[in-house]
Write a protein that holds these residues in place. Structure first.
Motif, PDB file in Angstrom:
ATOM      1  N   UNK A 228      26.795 -65.168  44.087  1.00  0.00           N
ATOM      2  CA  UNK A 228      26.655 -63.864  44.551  1.00  0.00           C
ATOM      3  C   UNK A 228      27.982 -63.430  45.251  1.00  0.00           C
ATOM      4  N   UNK A 229      28.333 -64.395  46.192  1.00  0.00           N
ATOM      5  CA  UNK A 229      29.617 -63.986  47.331  1.00  0.00           C
ATOM      6  C   UNK A 229      30.890 -63.733  46.273  1.00  0.00           C
ATOM      7  N   UNK A 230      30.953 -64.557  45.267  1.00  0.00           N
ATOM      8  CA  UNK A 230      32.244 -64.558  44.541  1.00  0.00           C
ATOM      9  C   UNK A 230      32.211 -63.380  43.613  1.00  0.00           C
ATOM     10  N   UNK A 231      31.032 -62.995  43.109  1.00  0.00           N
ATOM     11  CA  UNK A 231      30.589 -61.685  42.411  1.00  0.00           C
ATOM     12  C   UNK A 231      31.039 -60.610  43.061  1.00  0.00           C
ATOM     13  N   UNK A 232      30.479 -60.507  44.367  1.00  0.00           N
ATOM     14  CA  UNK A 232      30.632 -59.394  45.148  1.00  0.00           C
ATOM     15  C   UNK A 232      32.057 -58.954  45.585  1.00  0.00           C
ATOM     16  N   UNK A 233      32.833 -60.189  45.800  1.00  0.00           N
ATOM     17  CA  UNK A 233      34.225 -59.810  46.077  1.00  0.00           C
ATOM     18  C   UNK A 233      34.914 -59.293  45.054  1.00  0.00           C
ATOM     19  N   UNK A 234      34.736 -59.450  43.559  1.00  0.00           N
ATOM     20  CA  UNK A 234      35.435 -58.681  42.646  1.00  0.00           C
ATOM     21  C   UNK A 234      34.869 -57.479  42.287  1.00  0.00           C
ATOM     22  N   UNK A 235      33.661 -56.996  42.818  1.00  0.00           N
ATOM     23  CA  UNK A 235      33.578 -55.718  42.621  1.00  0.00           C
ATOM     24  C   UNK A 235      33.843 -54.863  43.938  1.00  0.00           C
ATOM     25  N   UNK A 236      33.975 -55.554  44.990  1.00  0.00           N
ATOM     26  CA  UNK A 236      34.785 -54.817  46.113  1.00  0.00           C
ATOM     27  C   UNK A 236      36.390 -54.418  45.782  1.00  0.00           C
ATOM     28  N   UNK A 237      36.773 -55.422  44.942  1.00  0.00           N
ATOM     29  CA  UNK A 237      38.198 -55.333  44.474  1.00  0.00           C
ATOM     30  C   UNK A 237      38.260 -54.034  43.603  1.00  0.00           C
ATOM     31  N   UNK A 238      37.460 -54.218  42.687  1.00  0.00           N
ATOM     32  CA  UNK A 238      37.531 -52.976  41.735  1.00  0.00           C
ATOM     33  C   UNK A 238      37.280 -51.576  42.322  1.00  0.00           C
ATOM     34  N   UNK A 239      36.348 -51.694  43.352  1.00  0.00           N
ATOM     35  CA  UNK A 239      36.046 -50.281  43.745  1.00  0.00           C
ATOM     36  C   UNK A 239      37.067 -49.865  44.861  1.00  0.00           C
TER      37      UNK A 239
END
Ligand SMILES: [Zn+2]
Length: 513
Positions: A228-239
């Protein structure tokens, strides 16, 4: 060289002008490089659907006129349908031969967004002598993870030496389907540390700086590895960068919506824009539920788009990770639903197990969907149409016939079954995919349209003759009735035949003017 249907000079049109008087003096004075005369012109953005004449100067559409025009090259489109060139958001066909096969399907812009790439300038090297179609790529999460975890630079379309003991020609797909192998375990199976997660996102950010068209996230291929932490990080980058994520969501047991809900929840929490890849192939028996949840999310303000690959089978190697798991339950199929890609022979339990043991790198086709699911997906008004073409390296080696995805929809689901109207289908192949990208990449505001100022990427179809002919056994049989294809104003398909020497494509990035 242009055959009988094109005259170098449109004598008839000129006569009309000279009789037409002052009202047409302006048109008379103009002499266009290419004229597409008298076709039924469909522009999905303005809703234009009428007989018009298109005048092209250089690489742009200069005018869409009710009056005949004169040009150095005139294509007689009377009785034909004239539409924008198709924009394919999901192809892995980054070789010249793939682009050429897709041109014969009307695809003038072929984008590698699901897998993406890193060190994207390597894509430009691939096409040193020019490209058949416009192209571009996202920043690939899998490639970035492999760079950080395995120290391997993956380049879409470029053959790389495989790590010792692994089979394949070294394409990015070969790496993906070898994900179960020990040598690639760091990329596909190991968790990333906090430091590695920031390294991965730094690689992606650099690609975005260079103009990558968003971030490709083949999450399902790295399902075990990404938490989850890794996935959240790339979502935050995209945002933070305001670019879309193109996601192959995690696949559970047939129809499990957990993989969809995971990315919608993260999109809500972070504000990232998301694009859901090949919906029927992930939703399977639960397609209605998946489409409903996507619509609800959109209505709640999530920037979410969705695509369909309009074929009812999947294709991978028989040794791929999924075929080492409980694939019959995952897909809801049995041994008899799987066939060899090379011969078309159908398997039994015994022959499947023997073939998997002896030829783990052999391609197979697994039939786990039906046309009802493709029809249902197409009936969703926001559904974008894509090919998901596997890269074609030589015509001697068969891949699934996804190089004919667009004309399969037009022939089978529009012309024959009338599931959706022609203008609606064209919109899902041109305008809607261009709109997905144009906020981040302004050059796409000139794609997917037939208007003054638009790029002259144009397809002329003979609707009466249109016939999709490709099959899994004969994937390269071109569709009949794709008469002319123009890329940036240059005629690349004439009377249904490819002009291989025309290389008018361009690299498209978020920085393209
Ligand atoms: Zn995929």
């Amino acid at each position: 060289m242009f055959g009988s249907k094109i005259s170098r000079f449109a004598v008839a049109a000129l006569l009309l002008f000279s009789m037409g008087g002052i009202a047409h003096a302006q048109h008379f004075a103009q002499h266009y490089d290419v004229v597409i005369a008298g076709g039924r012109v469909i522009d999905p953005e303005t809703g234009l659907d009428a007989v018009r004449h298109i005048g092209i100067s250089g690489d742009r559409i200069d005018v869409v006129s009710t009056q005949p025009l004169s040009g150095a090259t005139v294509i007689d489109a009377s009785g034909k349908i004239v539409v924008p060139g198709f924009v394919d958001l999901h192809t892995h066909g980054t070789t010249t031969i793939s682009q050429q096969m897709q041109l014969l399907d009307g695809v003038t812009t072929a984008l590698e967004l699901e897998l993406g790439t890193v060190k994207g300038e390597a894509l430009a090297d691939l096409y040193a002598d020019g490209t058949a179609s416009n192209f571009g790529a996202s920043a690939g999460y899998m490639s970035a993870r492999m760079l950080v975890k395995n120290g391997i630079i993956l380049r879409s379309g470029t053959a790389l030496p495989m790590p010792a003991g692994l089979k394949g020609i070294g394409s990015i797909i070969d790496y993906a389907i070898n994900g179960f192998q020990e040598a690639l375990a760091p990329t596909y199976q190991e968790k990333a540390s906090a430091d590695e997660i920031s390294q991965i996102n730094r690689v992606l950010a650099e690609e975005l700086d260079k103009g990558a068209l968003g971030i490709g996230l083949t999450l399902d291929y790295m399902s075990e590895a990404i938490n989850e932490a890794e996935l959240r990080a790339v979502f935050e980058l995209a945002a933070a960068r305001d670019v879309p994520l193109y996601i192959h969501i995690r696949r559970g047991i047939n129809g499990d919506p957990a993989g969809l809900r995971e990315v919608i929840d993260l999109a809500k929490q972070t504000g990232a824009a998301i694009h859901i890849c090949h919906i029927t192939h992930n939703a399977m028996v639960n397609l209605d539920l998946f489409l409903d949840e996507i619509t609800v999310a959109r209505n709640e303000g999530v920037d979410i788009t969705v695509e369909v690959l309009p074929f009812e089978a999947g294709s991978t190697n028989i040794g791929a990770a999924v075929f080492r798991r409980d694939w019959r339950t995952i897909y809801g199929i049995d041994y008899g639903d799987v066939q060899r890609a090379d011969t078309g022979a159908w398997f039994t339990e015994e022959s499947f197990k023997a073939y998997q043991r002896d030829h783990p790198d052999a391609p197979i086709i697994h039939h786990y969907l039906n046309k009802g699911q493709t029809r249902r997906a197409l009936s969703d008004p926001e559904m974008i149409i894509v090919s998901d073409l596997i890269s074609i390296t030589t015509l001697d080696k068969k891949v699934p016939p996804h190089n004919t995805a667009f004309t399969r929809v037009l022939d089978l689901f529009v012309k024959l079954e009338q599931i959706i109207s022609l203008p609606d289908a064209i919109s899902r192949m041109t305008l809607k995919p261009a709109q997905r990208l144009q906020k981040m990449a302004p050059a796409f505001a000139r794609k997917g349209r037939l208007q003054t100022g638009a790029d002259a990427d144009i397809v002329v179809l003979d609707w009466d003759r249109l016939a999709h002919r490709a099959s899994y056994q004969d994937p390269y049989a071109p569709t009949v009735g794709v008469e002319y294809v123009l890329v940036n104003g240059q005629v690349a398909v004439i009377n249904g035949a490819l002009v291989a020497a025309v290389k008018a494509g361009r690299l498209l990035t978020s920085l393209s003017e």
